[in-house]
Design a protein around this motif. Structure first.
Motif, PDB file in Angstrom:
ATOM      1  N   THR A 229     114.137  66.788 -50.542  1.00  0.00           N
ATOM      2  CA  THR A 229     113.911  67.716 -49.421  1.00  0.00           C
ATOM      3  C   THR A 229     114.581  69.060 -49.746  1.00  0.00           C
ATOM      4  O   THR A 229     114.034  70.127 -49.484  1.00  0.00           O
TER       5      THR A 229
ATOM      6  N   PHE B 186     109.475  77.691 -42.083  1.00  0.00           N
ATOM      7  CA  PHE B 186     110.005  76.372 -42.477  1.00  0.00           C
ATOM      8  C   PHE B 186     111.463  76.309 -42.928  1.00  0.00           C
ATOM      9  O   PHE B 186     112.074  75.254 -42.869  1.00  0.00           O
TER      10      PHE B 186
ATOM     11  N   ASP C  67     114.317  75.099 -40.466  1.00  0.00           N
ATOM     12  CA  ASP C  67     114.153  73.681 -40.120  1.00  0.00           C
ATOM     13  C   ASP C  67     114.520  72.756 -41.280  1.00  0.00           C
ATOM     14  O   ASP C  67     115.051  71.662 -41.074  1.00  0.00           O
TER      15      ASP C  67
ATOM     16  N   ASN D 230     115.948  69.439 -39.374  1.00  0.00           N
ATOM     17  CA  ASN D 230     114.933  69.194 -38.343  1.00  0.00           C
ATOM     18  C   ASN D 230     113.632  68.731 -38.961  1.00  0.00           C
ATOM     19  O   ASN D 230     112.850  68.010 -38.348  1.00  0.00           O
ATOM     20  N   LYS D 231     113.395  69.216 -40.183  1.00  0.00           N
ATOM     21  CA  LYS D 231     112.196  68.772 -40.908  1.00  0.00           C
ATOM     22  C   LYS D 231     112.628  68.357 -42.308  1.00  0.00           C
ATOM     23  O   LYS D 231     113.574  68.939 -42.862  1.00  0.00           O
TER      24      LYS D 231
ATOM     25  N   SER E 289     108.320  63.152 -43.841  1.00  0.00           N
ATOM     26  CA  SER E 289     108.373  64.589 -44.144  1.00  0.00           C
ATOM     27  C   SER E 289     107.208  65.332 -43.498  1.00  0.00           C
ATOM     28  O   SER E 289     106.117  64.780 -43.347  1.00  0.00           O
ATOM     29  N   THR E 290     107.469  66.594 -43.124  1.00  0.00           N
ATOM     30  CA  THR E 290     106.391  67.400 -42.531  1.00  0.00           C
ATOM     31  C   THR E 290     106.226  68.755 -43.234  1.00  0.00           C
ATOM     32  O   THR E 290     105.354  69.536 -42.859  1.00  0.00           O
TER      33      THR E 290
ATOM     34  N   ASP F  21     101.515  71.364 -43.656  1.00  0.00           N
ATOM     35  CA  ASP F  21     102.295  71.081 -42.449  1.00  0.00           C
ATOM     36  C   ASP F  21     101.866  69.698 -41.933  1.00  0.00           C
ATOM     37  O   ASP F  21     100.738  69.523 -41.458  1.00  0.00           O
TER      38      ASP F  21
ATOM     39  N   THR G 277     102.406  68.183 -39.370  1.00  0.00           N
ATOM     40  CA  THR G 277     102.149  68.014 -37.934  1.00  0.00           C
ATOM     41  C   THR G 277     100.754  68.538 -37.579  1.00  0.00           C
ATOM     42  O   THR G 277     100.319  68.466 -36.435  1.00  0.00           O
TER      43      THR G 277
END
Ligand SMILES: Cc1cc2nc3c(=O)[nH]c(=O)nc-3n(C[C@H](O)[C@H](O)[C@H](O)COP(=O)(O)OP(=O)(O)OC[C@H]3O[C@@H](n4cnc5c(N)ncnc54)[C@H](O)[C@@H]3O)c2cc1C
Length: 386
Positions: A93, A112, A115, A120-121, A165-166, A189, A191
């Protein structure tokens, strides 16, 4: 690419003390439970933001710690002593954040980076597919232009952190039949509509890596989501691979070193036939062999680190391949020897030797398999030794 000189020695020593304390409080007590329940510990990975580890190599101006490459590997080693899968997830990450910090547009950073640094992501980098691993140029996920955007279709497999993961750097073919030349990379993304997550895999271990996959079903990526255009995607993917191979080698060394410490301590206390078992030559020579190979693996890894820190990625290809090949070939027999020295007690989960053994298996595939490292060295023979 040039690397930061990193933190001054005293500041870095402070950070390492904090990382050890964090590891022993937040990770060590849960490693066995994560493995038993096949859990991806997304919250524990996110909690590394407490120490800034999710952006450790990013410059302080962008919210990172500004550690050097060698310092990053030291942090990962400390974590790998307890859980290489945790460290591997964390660095994956981190790599997405570092890539955006280094090469991303202001828009991509705005959307991004904060986050990713705060946990957060979580981020992933997705090259592998159900039908293409080592031969990355044969990926079939394809991206076709659609007005001002790109439409992506295909499936990615064996992706670190894909369990949740997003923010995903995904590679896709833009011109089927052109191999490496047509590969581009996109910021996906997770999401957004068109992204479908595949359930993480049940494996022999290392579930903290959160390995899984996803499908892109007519996923629409805007122009601004293009990270590397066709022709640059393949080299962009390879640009950081030497670093990844070197940290995997280093993590293998860390796992062996921690295991050797446990087995030497055990063998010094445990007695058989009237003396500590370490005083039986048949046993101490097995551990001496582990120590000897550990020194060699460390030396190769240190050489790769030095070349990488000099900033010449072409020159780093071979040292990184040598380091990863040697480390991944010695790590399993070395861990087995450490387990053997502890007798049946070595099988107890609390010593983490089984946890490390499955992680050692994983190390043989990620960021280029052991055979691909051998092939890389083989291809260099005539230019190196004539
Ligand atoms: C836990 C885990 C996490 C991972 N994380 C990621 C990730 O985040 N992102 C990502 O993109 N991928 C990831 N991977 C995938 C990894 O990069 C691939 O497993 C690797 O590239 C090998 O591909 P493959 O497994 O499809 O094996 P294949 O390529 O199908 O190879 C099968 C076997 O054949 C050997 N082989 C293949 N070609 C040759 C050759 N030319 N010469 C000799 N032997 C050869 C291989 O070494 C291997 O032993 C992950 C894998 C694992 C296990």
């Amino acid at each position: 690419m040039s690397h930061s000189n990193g933190l001054p020695e005293d500041k870095f020593a402070e950070l390492i003390t904090q990382v050890i304390e964090f590891r022993d409080r937040q990770i060590a007590p849960h490693v066995i439970e994560w493995e038993k329940t096949r859990m991806f510990p997304a919250d524990a990975i996110a909690s590394a933001q407490e120490l800034g580890l999710l952006g450790m190599e990013i410059s302080p101006e962008l919210g990172g710690l500004g550690v050097s490459f060698a310092q990053k590997l030291k942090v990962l080693d400390v974590l790998s002593e307890v859980s290489m899968p945790y460290a591997f997830s964390l660095v994956n990450t981190h790599n997405v954040a570092a890539r955006l910090a280094r090469y991303g547009t202001e828009d991509q950073k705005d959307r991004f980076l904060v986050d990713l640094l705060s946990g957060n992501k979580l981020g992933s980098t997705a090259l592998t597919e159900p039908g293409a691993g080592s031969d990355f140029s044969s990926i079939t996920t394809h991206a076709t232009p659609d007005k001002d955007s790109w439409r992506l279709n295909g499936e990615k497999a064996w992706i670190t952190n894909a369990a949740s993961s997003t923010v995903i750097v995904a590679y896709a073919q833009t011109e089927p039949g052109t191999g490496a030349r047509g590969i581009a990379s996109f910021l996906i993304d997770g999401t957004q509509e068109g992204f479908e997550r595949v359930a993480p895999y049940d494996l022999i271990g290392s579930h903290a890596i959160g390995t899984g996959g996803f499908r892109l079903n007519n996923y629409l990526a805007s122009k601004a989501d293009l990270l590397a255009p066709a022709g640059e995607g393949f080299s962009a993917a390879l640009a950081t691979i030497n670093e990844a191979r070197t940290y995997v080698a280093s993590m293998c060394c860390a796992m062996v070193e921690a295991s050797l410490r446990s087995s030497v301590e055990y063998a010094s206390k445990r007695e058989s036939f009237g003396k500590p078992i370490i005083e039986h030559q048949g046993l101490s020579w097995q551990l001496a062999r582990v120590a000897n190979q550990l020194e060699a693996a460390r030396a190769l890894t240190t050489k790769a680190i030095m070349v990488i820190e000099n900033g010449d990625s072409e020159a780093a290809i071979l040292p990184a391949a040598h380091a990863k090949k040697f480390a991944t070939e010695f790590v399993e027999p070395a861990l087995t020897a450490c387990t053997q020295a502890m007798g049946a007690n070595g099988l107890k989960e609390e010593f983490l030797l089984g946890h490390r053994l499955t992680a050692a298996r994983v190390a043989n595939y990620v960021d280029g398999s052991t055979e691909i490292m051998t092939d890389r060295i083989a291809k260099s023979l005539r230019s190196t030794y004539t």
